[in-house]
Design a protein around this motif. Structure first.
Motif, PDB file in Angstrom:
ATOM      1  N   ASP A 329       0.815  -1.227   0.000  1.00  0.00           N
ATOM      2  CA  ASP A 329       0.000   0.000   0.000  1.00  0.00           C
ATOM      3  C   ASP A 329       0.845   1.272   0.000  1.00  0.00           C
ATOM      4  O   ASP A 329       0.331   2.344  -0.339  1.00  0.00           O
ATOM      5  CB  ASP A 329      -0.920   0.009   1.225  1.00  0.00           C
ATOM      6  CG  ASP A 329      -2.081  -0.959   1.083  1.00  0.00           C
ATOM      7  OD1 ASP A 329      -2.383  -1.346  -0.060  1.00  0.00           O
ATOM      8  OD2 ASP A 329      -2.669  -1.350   2.120  1.00  0.00           O
ATOM      9  N   THR A 332       3.749   3.790  -4.975  1.00  0.00           N
ATOM     10  CA  THR A 332       3.076   4.786  -5.824  1.00  0.00           C
ATOM     11  C   THR A 332       3.102   4.322  -7.267  1.00  0.00           C
ATOM     12  O   THR A 332       3.795   3.360  -7.628  1.00  0.00           O
ATOM     13  CB  THR A 332       3.776   6.148  -5.707  1.00  0.00           C
ATOM     14  OG1 THR A 332       5.109   6.042  -6.249  1.00  0.00           O
ATOM     15  CG2 THR A 332       3.871   6.592  -4.240  1.00  0.00           C
ATOM     16  N   THR A 360       0.280   0.079 -10.137  1.00  0.00           N
ATOM     17  CA  THR A 360      -1.023   0.720 -10.331  1.00  0.00           C
ATOM     18  C   THR A 360      -1.982   0.273  -9.225  1.00  0.00           C
ATOM     19  O   THR A 360      -1.726  -0.703  -8.507  1.00  0.00           O
ATOM     20  CB  THR A 360      -1.604   0.326 -11.691  1.00  0.00           C
ATOM     21  OG1 THR A 360      -1.781  -1.104 -11.718  1.00  0.00           O
ATOM     22  CG2 THR A 360      -0.672   0.729 -12.827  1.00  0.00           C
ATOM     23  N   ASP A 361      -3.101   0.985  -9.099  1.00  0.00           N
ATOM     24  CA  ASP A 361      -4.090   0.592  -8.102  1.00  0.00           C
ATOM     25  C   ASP A 361      -4.545  -0.842  -8.328  1.00  0.00           C
ATOM     26  O   ASP A 361      -4.726  -1.606  -7.370  1.00  0.00           O
ATOM     27  CB  ASP A 361      -5.296   1.532  -8.149  1.00  0.00           C
ATOM     28  CG  ASP A 361      -4.969   2.923  -7.631  1.00  0.00           C
ATOM     29  OD1 ASP A 361      -3.927   3.053  -6.955  1.00  0.00           O
ATOM     30  OD2 ASP A 361      -5.735   3.863  -7.894  1.00  0.00           O
ATOM     31  N   ARG A 362      -4.755  -1.216  -9.588  1.00  0.00           N
ATOM     32  CA  ARG A 362      -5.238  -2.561  -9.905  1.00  0.00           C
ATOM     33  C   ARG A 362      -4.226  -3.622  -9.499  1.00  0.00           C
ATOM     34  O   ARG A 362      -4.570  -4.636  -8.903  1.00  0.00           O
ATOM     35  CB  ARG A 362      -5.546  -2.654 -11.401  1.00  0.00           C
ATOM     36  CG  ARG A 362      -6.168  -3.987 -11.809  1.00  0.00           C
ATOM     37  CD  ARG A 362      -6.507  -3.984 -13.288  1.00  0.00           C
ATOM     38  NE  ARG A 362      -7.232  -5.184 -13.669  1.00  0.00           N
ATOM     39  CZ  ARG A 362      -8.544  -5.367 -13.534  1.00  0.00           C
ATOM     40  NH1 ARG A 362      -9.275  -4.391 -13.008  1.00  0.00           N
ATOM     41  NH2 ARG A 362      -9.122  -6.492 -13.913  1.00  0.00           N
ATOM     42  N   ARG A 364      -1.782  -3.351  -7.288  1.00  0.00           N
ATOM     43  CA  ARG A 364      -1.636  -3.407  -5.837  1.00  0.00           C
ATOM     44  C   ARG A 364      -2.802  -4.168  -5.202  1.00  0.00           C
ATOM     45  O   ARG A 364      -2.622  -4.932  -4.253  1.00  0.00           O
ATOM     46  CB  ARG A 364      -1.524  -1.993  -5.256  1.00  0.00           C
ATOM     47  CG  ARG A 364      -0.155  -1.372  -5.527  1.00  0.00           C
ATOM     48  CD  ARG A 364       0.059  -0.065  -4.819  1.00  0.00           C
ATOM     49  NE  ARG A 364      -0.684   1.023  -5.437  1.00  0.00           N
ATOM     50  CZ  ARG A 364      -1.673   1.688  -4.875  1.00  0.00           C
ATOM     51  NH1 ARG A 364      -2.063   1.378  -3.654  1.00  0.00           N
ATOM     52  NH2 ARG A 364      -2.273   2.672  -5.511  1.00  0.00           N
ATOM     53  N   TYR A 365      -4.002  -3.989  -5.752  1.00  0.00           N
ATOM     54  CA  TYR A 365      -5.159  -4.739  -5.247  1.00  0.00           C
ATOM     55  C   TYR A 365      -4.964  -6.235  -5.483  1.00  0.00           C
ATOM     56  O   TYR A 365      -5.246  -7.061  -4.598  1.00  0.00           O
ATOM     57  CB  TYR A 365      -6.431  -4.258  -5.951  1.00  0.00           C
ATOM     58  CG  TYR A 365      -7.650  -5.077  -5.588  1.00  0.00           C
ATOM     59  CD1 TYR A 365      -8.334  -4.853  -4.399  1.00  0.00           C
ATOM     60  CD2 TYR A 365      -8.097  -6.092  -6.434  1.00  0.00           C
ATOM     61  CE1 TYR A 365      -9.443  -5.612  -4.054  1.00  0.00           C
ATOM     62  CE2 TYR A 365      -9.208  -6.858  -6.099  1.00  0.00           C
ATOM     63  CZ  TYR A 365      -9.874  -6.610  -4.910  1.00  0.00           C
ATOM     64  OH  TYR A 365     -10.965  -7.373  -4.579  1.00  0.00           O
TER      65      TYR A 365
END
Length: 816
Positions: A329, A332, A360-362, A364-365
């Motif tokens: 988390d 960046t 990317t957010d995806r 990292r998820y």
């Protein structure tokens, strides 16, 4: 395979009411270690500690008792004594082989004796021999330890139990180095010395524990004192352990201080006698507190390595998953990352691909989703995971970071440091140790390779605070390329070791030696985060602090021993002389105390290795039929069933080795084929994956006439251990092969190849903690211009690498 084991007579082995499954009693008594008393005096950021261990012989014959126990990994052991029958015998520090010979001779002659040896930076062994029936013998260790200080808080951590460790490698034939539950292997040639037997959960507390810490701020402003794992009682300035606590987890005391930049100059008490100091000299201690402003974040490559082995079961796996998710988390969109999970296999989440993924957010998820599904299982093949991480990070120009989340319970520390270290040159390595009996010494050394941070997490309550520290360190350091020079102070070259980098909230502490009068200053120089020159001058103040010299000596010895483990066998003489000159115990020396009185004939007739507590927070095995059988009559021992390599050992009481019914511990407890040697009821056979199994499995009851036959091991008798000891030589041999291949190339191409070799040798020298010959050659090769003499450079490189990679015939120090 057929094994024959002599049973215990029923009248000598009866269950202890309410003691828990597997706990046994004999009419001769139980275990030799009666009590452990720890008294510490904290003065500022230094702790002086005395550890007193009391042994009693409950048998009717002379006894030798062995106890494998931990100490703080940065502590300097400076004194040892034995007390028996009103006599006090002071221990003498000697070369390890000589100390052992003196100890063995004393036992043969019927005299009492005790010996203290270091097996790892944080694992020690004491043997006390010729204890006569009913007698109590006390041994006492004196040590000095620095307190690590970060973000306004110092930590006094005193370990109390050696946790079971994963032992990889092929077994070694011949005499074992120790008496643990695992046999020696080519990867861990002294494994049988670092794997003490383990008691069954529920065994009555066999050892009385007392621990008290007196806190003196010594001029610093003390804001708070708190204990995280034990119940304590505050008595004025003293923190005392509540009665009834067990030796099953680290004692952790955190002290909130305000520290400041300072340089202490401590003259030697025996300066006039010191060789090479010009009749005067001493030790300095420098502390530099950095500015609080953090540097600007820069894009980076991060590889997260998560230990999912069997020893991580329970709260540790939950905390490890949370820690790993917190790290993901913090990334960046400009960063790239990878996640590696390992036990006996190494794997990456398929959703992120095989290389580094953009944060990317995806992505990292996806990584957090993968981490949430991980469960503990199998062995601890850490080396392969670190090698995979090094390959992913490669040689890119971006900031490269590796974060390892583990309990560190491995036995092949030296092999991992030596083999993984070269590949991780230039990578910042952070370690997160999650356990109540963490392998702090190894994790600290691994983090030291990359000038990173070692964060120890002993409970879930501590996790958030620890991960906040790691988050701050994943960014770039405040100052890099640090170098230290004297200003009116004659610093002994090479005495300070590697300086590393300066990080936000982390004071830089440096100890070293100086010649001449205790006056002058030190100047620290480096490059800040913006690429500008950085400098700090600190004036010295004469001080009378006897702890500074042994703390420096311990640090120096650790640096030398790490380089020795990496393959530089030429350092042994320097290690021994440094240890003896400064009176600080190391792996090449031992304290031995020998009584002058004869108290027995022919030496001890009975030998017992003291079992240790199962570490708190480790999930023990479920009840199984074998446990109940062991309480009534020992069953014949059979070969262990196959299990995942590196499974933690099954716990057991005196004479009982349970067979788990699933859960954290696989069926056999010890994987691999059995090795030759002796077996007893309840023992696991040392296997080819756990060659020192006999040192680290559960305790053995007193038996007579026991015998067993095991298949022969695969390694020739007396073979020099491979693995960590030979890897450096292997690398240099490979470089030699490349050199010979380029001998006939044109000069320009040879100079280019030699320059590349110089860069590799420079990285290797950094990993070794400094190596004058390699560093000199590396500088010469990398700085050679187009007009340089390629033939002469090539010959010098071949000559040095041949000398460093040649055969070594000295026997390993742990078997002398």
């Amino acid at each position: 395979m057929i094994n024959s084991v002599a049973p215990l007579p029923p009248d000598e082995c009866e269950p202890v009411p309410g003691a828990g499954l597997g706990a046994l009693a004999t009419e001769r008594g139980n275990l030799p270690l009666e009590s452990v008393d720890v008294t510490a005096e904290v003065s500022g950021l230094v702790a002086g500690v005395t550890v007193t261990q009391c042994f009693r012989n409950p048998f009717d014959v002379p006894l030798e008792a062995t106890y494998v126990f931990p100490l703080p990994d940065r502590a300097a052991v400076t004194a040892f004594r034995m007390e028996a029958d009103g006599h006090v015998v002071e221990g003498v520090l000697k070369e390890r082989g000589q100390a052992r010979a003196d100890y063995d001779r004393a036992l043969t002659e019927g005299r009492r004796a005790a010996i203290a040896e270091e097996d790892r930076p944080d694992v020690f062994t004491i043997r006390a021999g010729n204890l006569v029936p009913g007698e109590r013998v006390t041994v006492r260790l004196t040590l000095t330890s620095p307190l690590p200080y970060e973000d306004g808080e110092a930590t006094f951590r005193f370990p109390l139990v050696v946790a079971p460790r994963y032992i990889p490698g092929a077994p070694l034939d011949g005499e074992q180095a120790g008496d643990g539950w695992a046999a020696d292997t080519d990867a861990v040639p002294d494994a049988s010395r670092v794997t003490p037997p383990v008691l069954l959960p529920g065994f009555p507390s066999p050892v009385r524990l007392s621990l008290a810490v007196a806190v003196d701020p010594a001029g610093l402003r003390l804001r708070e004192v708190r204990s995280s794992l034990h119940v304590v009682v505050h008595e004025g300035s003293t923190v005392r352990l509540a009665p009834g606590e067990r030796l099953d987890r680290d004692f952790v005391l955190r002290l909130s201080f305000d520290a400041s930049t300072a340089l202490s100059l401590v003259p030697d008490a025996d300066a006039d006698a010191d060789a090479g100091t010009g009749g005067q000299g001493g030790t300095f201690a420098l502390a530099v507190v950095p500015e609080p402003a953090p540097p600007a974040a820069a894009p980076k490559d991060v590889v997260l390595v998560l230990d999912r082995s069997g020893s991580m079961t329970g709260w540790k796996m939950v905390a490890a998953r949370r820690a790993a998710a917190r790290i993901v988390d913090t990334l960046t969109a400009g960063d790239r990352f990878a996640v590696i999970a390992f036990d006996d296999v190494v794997e990456q989440p398929g959703s992120l691909g095989e290389g580094l993924a953009v944060a990317t957010d995806r992505n990292r998820y996806r990584a957090v989703e993968y981490l949430a599904r991980l469960e503990a299982r199998g062995g601890t093949e850490m080396l392969r995971a670190l090698e995979r991480a090094a390959a992913l990070l490669g040689d890119g120009a971006r900031e490269r970071v590796l974060v390892l989340v583990t309990d560190g319970q491995v036995g092949d520390e030296d092999r991992i440091l030596e083999r993984a270290g070269t590949g991780l040159a230039g990578v910042r390595v952070h370690t997160v140790g999650i356990d109540r009996a963490v392998n702090a010494g190894f994790l600290g050394r691994l983090a030291g390779l990359g000038a990173g941070r070692c964060e120890l997490v002993e409970s879930e309550d501590r996790l958030d605070e620890a991960m906040e520290h790691i988050h701050h360190r994943i960014g770039a350091p405040l100052v890099t390329g640090l170098a230290l020079t004297g200003d009116g102070l004659d610093v002994v070259p090479g005495s300070t070791g590697r300086l590393g980098s300066l990080y936000p909230g982390v004071p830089l502490t440096v100890t070293g030696r100086y010649r001449g009068a205790p006056s002058g200053a030190l100047v620290l120089r480096g490059t800040d985060a913006g690429g500008r020159p950085w400098e700090r001058r600190v004036a010295g103040t004469r001080a009378d602090n006897p702890a500074v010299r042994p703390i420096w000596a311990r640090s120096r010895l650790r640096d030398l021993e790490d380089r020795y483990a990496a393959g530089d066998r030429s350092l042994e003489e320097e290690i021994v002389s440094t240890s003896l000159e400064h009176g600080v115990l190391c792996r090449f020396t031992a304290f031995v105390a020998v009584d002058t009185r004869v108290v027995a004939e022919g030496g001890p007739e009975h030998r017992v290795i003291q079992p240790v507590e199962p570490p708190s927070g480790w999930e023990g095995p479920a009840a199984a039929p074998m446990m109940l059988t062991a309480m009534s009559a020992p069953a014949p021992v059979s070969a262990p069933r196959p299990a995942a390599p590196g499974a933690p050992p099954a716990f057991g009481g005196a004479g009982a080795f349970p067979e788990p019914a699933g859960g954290a511990f696989p069926a056999s407890g010890l994987p691999g084929a059995p090795l030759p040697g002796e077996a007893v009821p309840g023992d696991r056979f040392p296997g080819d994956a756990f060659p020192d199994a006999e040192r680290v499995s559960v305790p053995r009851p007193p038996l007579r006439g026991r015998s067993a036959v095991r298949p022969a091991g695969s390694a020739p008798a007396g073979a020099e251990p491979a693995g960590a000891q030979d890897a450096l030589r292997t690398q240099l041999t490979e470089e030699l092969r490349r050199l010979r291949e380029i001998e006939s190339l044109p000069s320009a191409e040879r100079l280019r190849r030699l320059s590349d070799l110089g860069s590799r040798l420079a990285a290797l020298a950094v990993f070794l903690g400094g190596h004058a010959e390699l560093e000199a050659l590396a500088r010469e090769l990398t700085s050679a211009g187009p007009a340089a003499d390629a033939d002469a450079l090539w010959r010098r490189a071949v000559q040095l690498l041949e000398a460093l990679s040649g055969p070594k015939g000295r026997r390993p120090f742990w078997k002398r």
